[in-house]
Write a protein that holds these residues in place. Structure first.
Motif, PDB file in Angstrom:
ATOM      1  N   LYS A 226      32.753  26.109  33.962  1.00  0.00           N
ATOM      2  CA  LYS A 226      33.602  27.372  33.992  1.00  0.00           C
ATOM      3  C   LYS A 226      32.853  28.306  34.998  1.00  0.00           C
ATOM      4  O   LYS A 226      33.508  29.178  35.844  1.00  0.00           O
ATOM      5  N   ALA A 227      31.264  28.390  34.595  1.00  0.00           N
ATOM      6  CA  ALA A 227      30.944  29.667  35.467  1.00  0.00           C
ATOM      7  C   ALA A 227      30.560  29.022  36.593  1.00  0.00           C
ATOM      8  O   ALA A 227      30.247  29.958  37.556  1.00  0.00           O
ATOM      9  N   THR A 228      30.359  27.740  37.134  1.00  0.00           N
ATOM     10  CA  THR A 228      30.308  27.332  38.215  1.00  0.00           C
ATOM     11  C   THR A 228      31.768  27.685  38.976  1.00  0.00           C
ATOM     12  O   THR A 228      31.601  28.178  40.395  1.00  0.00           O
ATOM     13  N   GLN A 229      33.001  27.177  38.407  1.00  0.00           N
ATOM     14  CA  GLN A 229      34.110  27.576  39.132  1.00  0.00           C
ATOM     15  C   GLN A 229      34.263  29.123  39.421  1.00  0.00           C
ATOM     16  O   GLN A 229      34.724  29.478  40.570  1.00  0.00           O
ATOM     17  N   ALA A 230      33.853  29.906  38.459  1.00  0.00           N
ATOM     18  CA  ALA A 230      33.852  31.532  38.785  1.00  0.00           C
ATOM     19  C   ALA A 230      32.950  32.051  39.612  1.00  0.00           C
ATOM     20  O   ALA A 230      33.579  32.914  40.697  1.00  0.00           O
TER      21      ALA A 230
END
Length: 1433
Positions: free
Chosen positions: A525-529
């Motif tokens: 999720k952090a990568t996507q954000a």
């Protein structure tokens, strides 16, 4: 080494003070070597010998005096008749021997005989010991002197050669330069080669004997050339520049002058000689210029020109400038029809010399040297010069000087010397047209050329370039090197563009590191954000629809790269990505090193990180972009295959999100309503708080919530009580410590007298018992907090407050009273300020002394009167006494503790010490020496003096350096020296800062350091051992030496044996003045204490003073005795003083307060105002309603409010209630309104405002009270430690006395033999009772007067002879005497005296001791008399 090599200069480089000093040393060394070379060549020419030592070895060779004697014999053979070691065989074999001084002395005599000024002839010992820089100077002067007098060589067949100035024409090796620099430094010589004109008279004799002028007149009258030359060439006549070949011309000129009726005086004859010489030289110059010699390129062929110019002005001709002279002379002559005049020749020589000097300054000096050279009047460009541009002049001229010679023959000149006068003018003109920014841009380009990044960055700052970040300096430097901006505007654009590129690189680098770490942490999720808001999203590389597809490929590629880079194909976990190289441009080296501390933080640029620190395994920006594009391409392929199914799913998702959004909007509206309600309530609370804090007229509602802060709790009460008790204890401790110190000093004296058998043991024991009683009384007594009635102290409290807070009053007492210093300090200042026990009191105390010092300085006329006039002794004693009263006075001995211990050890190892040769001589021979020389001729005296001087110098140096390194000045000292500097600066506006620092250093030493260094009490406290008499004497010598140094004094001709100490005095002066200057920092005086002169009057301050009544009496009496001088005539404090009552209690506590405002009638209104405030607060605390005071007074209390009110009151009076309090307040308000302290028209606002101020101040007051209590406790600890020291000393004395009593009890028992039961004999000790033997001495007053024991007084000789004196000792009391005086016809008197009283008078240096009216004795003589008669066996 050539001139250019002496100090090649990197363009744009900034030089330190040490580097600039090195340049000056190089230039001095070069100049001296040129002169040395010229002297060597002149000696070779005079002696017609080429075997003269090389210039670098010449100084050493002069030690044997052979060359000197030879040159002296050349000019004065009648003086130098013999030369020792002419072949120098002995010198070459064994070096200089004593007989070589004969050669030197012969040379000196010859120079004096020749008339050379004796001031420039060096001493024999200097030449013999090799200090020959001045000798070279002297020979150079001799060469000029001999040329002026036209001396002849080789029996008159050869002229004295002119000495040639070789400056600018010689090369020297680095070794030669270093040797000469070292010699110049060692000898401390700064030879000014341009001062010969002042040392050697240039105009020749002006006073010539009458017979000489008569012979000249006869020669002129008789047309006798030979007779005229005989007189003029005679050196005794004093004429200079006489040329033998010009005899006829001299004769004709003199005849012409005489025919005009002129009188032939010496100056007239000399002027004619010079005019003839100049005319002949100008004729030779004209012939030279007409022969076409200017085409000759070899300067060696310019010898004729050299001789011509040397005849015109030999001292100005520079060998290196001959080609330049030649060019300019030919050029000037070609531009005019008539021959050159003398003034024109002088101008050309001066201009050429100035150009040569500029060249030398540019090649071997610095910008200051070049600027000074350009100011030469001969160049006529001084007015055009700008000091701010001197660095540019320097660099511009340096470029010209270093330009290679032209290759084409038509561009060459004879001189090829640069710069020419035309080039100088061109450089100055062009540089003057530059703006300050142009100059800085030029410096910046130089910094780029020399790869000096430090200078580049400093210039960016000076140019005020916006947005400069020093972290990026390497990038700026690289960009500027490539683009080379030519203006400030271009540079600003360059910096802005660089910043944009760096910011983009930093942002992208941060994203790269964070992306790698998100992937490593498996945080999809952090990568996507991150990808959604990244640079790659801005570049449209990241596609929102594909956001969930990127993670898997990024993770796979990262693991693959890590394995390839590290060789670890199966890691358990990947490390954190921290440091990468992020590109910012297209070039291979266009990158910044980006570092991140934590995965979630923003990265920073690390300029100095090594390449080895950069991690190569994380995915870089290009690799990430490659992954994103690859995934995008895969997604596009997949979407094309499943487009229908995807559209249907999207519709379902949109409907779900719409309903979810509606629910979210409803929750937001509900939260907003809640926030508005809470905000309204908070706003009302904040409005009241703001009104309470900032309004000048707050309402009752505004102060009501905060009145609880005024309610005293148990902690407040305990702290107040603790402060009071601690203050009382401090007063008690200070008083008793002072008494105990006095008693111990007296006991010490008495034990000393006991050891000398001057008083009895009983006297000492009685004094010891007395001390023990005082100690016991102290242990039993507890400090009291009882106070007299407050109303009796009101005036005293006001008076003492203003004496504390306004220093001018006590300063007036000091300046007008004749009180002893000890009384002023001990009975007035210290008690009034509670011995400086708290910061406020200490600050106010030093304020008084700052005012005393300021008034003293304002009375001075000249700076040298400071601490040297008639009032200085009192001032010094006053400040010394004040400093010693603080515990910080021991800081000096604490700093010197280890050195003082070593000093005491070292002093005991010194067998003899003495710095007075006369006293040492008298002690050895029993007579005074005839003079100082006789005393020092005694070897033993000289040895002791020299050893003593070495000892003193050693400890002066050690103490000074340790003080400077280890002494931390207390704040009271720092405050007063700062004030001293300010007062001196304001009063003597013309004083330099260094002079002010020296005067302040003197003040610091004589008032603070000097006494502490020689006080045996301080020394003993630190080292455990007091100072012996000799140690004290030596320390006083050391202190006197330091005092001389600090005062800028030294030993003069009256003490020649001490003059060798003057160098040490200079060093100490420099060190001590620098130490003082370092404490005169820019901080304000108030910052030292964190207080200012208004702090004493602040409402928050509630000062209290614990003071003994005896001190109150002393202070009031001192002020009252001088009240007209202390206070102004209309001062209200005079009225206060008149109503002061001194309390009867032994100790009182004063609540100090300022005088009431002029509108008050005494202090009752003020106290009524405070009482009314207290009652209103009590009503508010009980909860009684009302938003104004009238409503508060009219409110009806409930039962709960009445109970709360009763709980507030500690002492409930009968019938006291809210209603009674309301009535009391109404009564008080009427009185206060009558006194104009409040008014009903504004609802009694002044009372509400005063309550608000009390609330605001309460927190500050509690903080201050805690700090105050900590400070007081610290002081109690220090005082108790001091008392423990005193008790330890008392215990040691007591043990000594007990031991003495034990010894007496043994020796005072006599044995006797007694028989016990059983017939056994036994020795038994009985107490021995001893008494002094009674002795009576009878004499007359007349005999006592003749022996110098008694003083005649008013008695006649006849009365003296008839007055009988009978002296008897008292066997019962040791040291007691009875003296009977009787005169025939008069009453007989008997007087009892104690020997101790005589000793006291003797120690006090009293001139007389009264026995009775008829008999007075001289204490010292009478003590000696009684000792001979009664004590000496």
């Amino acid at each position: 080494m050539t001139i250019a090599d002496i100090d090649s200069i990197a363009l744009g480089k900034q030089f330190t003070a040490e580097q600039l000093d090195e340049k000056r040393q190089n230039r001095s060394a070069y100049d001296y070597l040129c002169r040395l070379h010229a002297v060597r060549n002149w000696l070779a020419a005079c002696l017609a010998e080429e075997s003269i030592p090389a210039p670098i070895d010449l100084e050493e060779n002069l030690r044997n005096g052979v060359l000197l004697a030879r040159i002296g014999g050349t000019f004065a053979p009648d003086v130098v008749d013999k030369i020792f070691d002419l072949s120098q065989e002995k010198y070459n074999a064994a070096g200089p021997v004593y007989r070589h001084t004969d050669n030197i002395n012969a040379w000196r005599r010859s120079m004096i005989k020749l008339g050379l000024p004796e001031i420039i002839i060096p001493e024999t010992v200097d030449i013999y010991e090799g200090r020959n820089i001045r000798t070279v100077f002297c020979i150079y002067a001799l060469a000029i002197y001999a040329l002026r007098l036209r001396w002849k060589l080789d029996d008159g067949t050869r002229n004295v050669p002119a000495i040639r100035n070789e400056a600018g024409n010689l090369n020297f090796s680095e070794d030669e330069m270093e040797q000469i620099k070292l010699r110049l430094q060692e000898e401390g010589v700064n030879v000014s080669w341009g001062e010969f004109g002042g040392l050697i008279a240039k105009r020749g004799a002006t006073n010539v004997a009458a017979d000489v002028l008569e012979v000249i007149g006869q020669a002129v009258a008789g047309d006798d050339v030979d007779k005229l030359l005989g007189v003029l060439l005679n050196h005794e006549s004093g004429f200079i520049f006489v040329e033998k070949d010009l005899g006829p011309a001299y004769l004709e000129a003199l005849k012409a002058a005489k025919s005009d009726g002129a009188e032939l005086t010496a100056s007239h004859v000399q002027a004619i000689i010079q005019i003839v010489n100049e005319t002949e030289a100008l004729s030779r110059l004209e012939r030279y210029l007409q022969t076409g010699h200017s085409d000759n390129e070899n300067s060696e062929d310019l010898t004729e020109l050299f001789h011509i110019l040397a005849d015109l002005d030999p001292e100005k001709v520079i060998q290196a400038a001959l080609p330049l002279y030649n060019d300019l002379l030919h050029e000037r002559r070609a531009n005019q029809e008539e021959p050159l005049s003398l003034e024109q020749v002088h101008d050309i020589v001066n201009v050429s010399n100035a150009c040569i000097q500029v060249r030398i300054s540019a090649l071997q000096g610095n910008a200051d040297d070049v600027y000074l050279s350009l100011q030469d009047p001969a160049l006529s460009i001084g007015e055009a010069l700008r000091e701010a541009y001197k660095a540019e002049y320097f660099h511009g001229l340096l470029r010209i000087c270093k330009e290679p010679e032209p290759e084409s023959p038509e561009q060459k000149t004879i001189s090829n010397l640069k710069p020419t006068i035309a080039q100088l003018i061109s450089v100055v003109t062009s540089i003057n047209q530059l703006t300050p920014d142009d100059l800085l841009i030029t410096d910046l380009l130089r910094a780029l050329d020399s790869h000096d990044e430090t200078v580049f960055v400093s210039i960016l700052t000076k140019l005020n370039i916006e947005e400069v970040n020093e972290t990026y300096s390497k990038i700026y430097f690289k960009e500027a090197t490539e683009k080379r901006p030519q203006s400030k505007e271009e540079l600003q654009v360059l910096i802005s563009k660089a910043n944009v590129k760096i910011a983009a690189a930093l942002k992208e680098g941060t994203e790269v590191l964070q992306l790698n770490n998100n992937v490593i942490a498996s945080d999809e999720k952090a990568t996507q954000a991150l990808l959604t808001k990244s640079t790659w999203a801005d570049q449209s590389i990241v596609q929102p629809a594909v956001i969930e597809w990127y993670y898997r490929d990024l993770s796979k590629d990262l693991k693959t790269k890590y394995a390839n880079e590290t060789g670890n194909h199966e890691p358990e976990t990947l490390p954190v990505a921290k440091v990468i190289a992020q590109p910012y441009g297209p070039a291979e080296d266009d990158f910044v090193v980006v570092e991140i501390k934590k995965p979630s933080e923003t990265a920073t640029i690390v300029p100095e990180t090594k390449s080895s620190d950069v991690q190569k395994w994380p995915l870089n920006s290009e690799e990430i972009k490659s992954v994103l594009r690859r995934v995008n391409e895969k997604f596009d392929n997949h979407y094309r295959k499943a487009e229908h199914q995807i559209a249907k799913a999207q519709k379902t998702i949109r409907e779900h999100l719409k309903s979810k959004y509606a629910a979210s909007q409803q929750r937001q509206r509900e939260r907003a309503a809640q926030i508005i309600q809470n905000g309204y309530r908070g706003m009302k609370s904040r409005n009241r708080f703001d009104e309470f804090r900032h309004s000048s007229a707050p309402s009752v509602d505004a102060i009501r919530p905060f009145t609880v802060l005024l309610r005293d709790n148990d902690k407040d009460y305990d702290e107040e009580l603790n402060v009071e008790r601690t203050r009382s204890k401090i007063t008690h401790l200070i008083k008793n410590n002072a008494k105990l110190d006095e008693d111990l000093i007296e006991l010490d004296k008495k034990i000393g007298l006991l050891v000398k058998n001057r008083i009895s043991l009983q006297d000492v024991l009685d004094h010891s018992d007395k001390i023990e009683e005082t100690k016991s009384a102290f242990d039993k007594r507890q400090p009291s907090l009882r106070r007299p009635a407050r109303k009796d102290l009101a005036s005293l409290e006001v008076l003492f407050f203003h004496l504390q807070a306004e220093p001018i009053y006590l300063t007036n007492v000091y300046n007008t009273s004749s009180l002893p210093v000890s009384t002023f300090i001990g009975d007035i200042i210290l008690p009034l300020f509670h011995f400086g026990s708290e910061k406020r009191e200490e600050y106010l105390l030093v304020q008084v002394f700052a005012e005393i010092l300021n008034t003293y300085i304002e009375q001075l006329t000249l700076p040298n009167e400071f601490l040297n006039n008639k009032t200085a002794k009192k001032l010094t004693a006053t400040f010394t006494s004040m400093f010693q009263s603080f515990p910080s006075a021991a800081a000096v001995t604490v700093a010197l503790k280890s050195d003082l211990i070593e000093f005491q050890k070292g002093e005991s190892a010194e067998e003899h010490f003495g710095l007075s040769p006369a006293e040492l001589f008298e002690s050895m021979h029993g007579r005074e020496p005839r003079d100082l020389e006789e005393a020092l001729s005694e070897p033993r005296v000289d040895e002791i003096v020299e050893k003593s001087k070495s000892f003193v110098i050693q400890w002066t140096d050690r103490f000074t350096k340790q003080l400077i390194d280890g002494l931390e000045l207390p704040r009271n000292v720092r405050y007063l020296i700062k004030n001293c500097a300010i007062s001196l600066r304001n009063h003597f506006t013309g004083l330099k800062e260094t002079e002010i620092h020296q005067l302040v250093a003197k003040f610091l030493f004589v008032t603070y350091v000097e006494h502490a260094l020689t006080d045996s009490k301080f020394v003993k406290r630190e080292t455990g051992q007091g100072l012996s008499v000799r140690q004290t004497e030596i320390l006083r010598v050391v202190v006197q030496l330091i005092r001389y140094a600090v005062d800028g004094q030294g030993y003069g001709a009256d003490q020649p044996h001490m003059q060798s100490l003057n160098h040490e005095l200079i060093v100490v002066n420099s060190l001590y003045t620098s130490f003082t200057a370092s404490h005169l920092t820019p901080e304000t005086t108030d910052a030292i204490y964190g207080l200012n002169r208004y702090s004493a009057f602040a409402d928050i301050i509630k000062p209290k003073l614990h003071i003994e009544t005896k001190y109150v009496k002393s202070i009031v009496k001192a002020v009252d005795d001088h009240k007209t001088a202390v206070f102004k005539e209309d001062s209200q404090l005079l009225k206060v003083l008149a109503t002061v009552k001194v309390p009867e209690e032994e100790t009182v506590v004063l609540n100090l307060r300022p005088m009431a405002h002029s509108g008050l009638e005494g202090h009752e209104g003020n106290e009524l105002f405070v009482e009314t405030k207290k009652q209103i607060v009590e009503l508010l605390l009980s909860g009684l309603p009302g938003n104004t005071i009238p409503r508060l007074l009219n409110a009806k209390p409930t039962r709960e409010q009445e109970d709360a009110y009763q709980a507030l009151l500690k002492d409930i009076k009968e019938g006291q209630s809210i209603a009674s309090t309301q009535e009391s307040i109404r009564t008080n308000l009427a009185k206060l309104e009558a006194l104009n302290l409040t008014t009903s028209t504004d609802g009694y606002q002044s009372l509400i405002t005063a309550i608000a101020k009390d609330i605001i101040s309460m927190k500050k007051y509690r903080i201050q009270r805690k700090e105050q209590l900590d400070s007081l406790k610290k002081l109690v600890g220090e005082l108790e430690a001091t008392r423990a020291e005193y008790m330890d000393r008392l215990d040691k004395y007591q043990k000594y006395l007990d031991h003495t009593l034990d010894n007496i009890s043994v020796v005072s028992r006599k044995p006797s033999i007694q028989f016990q039961k059983g017939g056994r004999a036994e020795k038994k000790f009985n107490k021995r009772v001893t008494k002094e033997k009674p002795i009576t001495i009878s004499t007359t007053a007349e005999k006592l007067v003749k022996k110098g024991i008694a003083v005649a007084g008013q008695m006649t000789p006849k009365e003296l002879s008839k007055t009988q004196v009978e002296i008897s000792n008292n066997p019962e009391v040791k040291g007691a005497f009875s003296i009977v005086v009787s005169t025939k016809g008069k009453d007989e008197t008997t007087t009892a005296i104690l020997f101790q009283d005589l000793l006291t008078a003797d120690a006090a240096k009293e001139s007389e001791f009264k026995i009775e009216e008829r008999l007075r004795v001289e204490p010292t003589a009478f003590v000696a008399y009684l000792n001979r008669k009664y004590h000496v066996k």
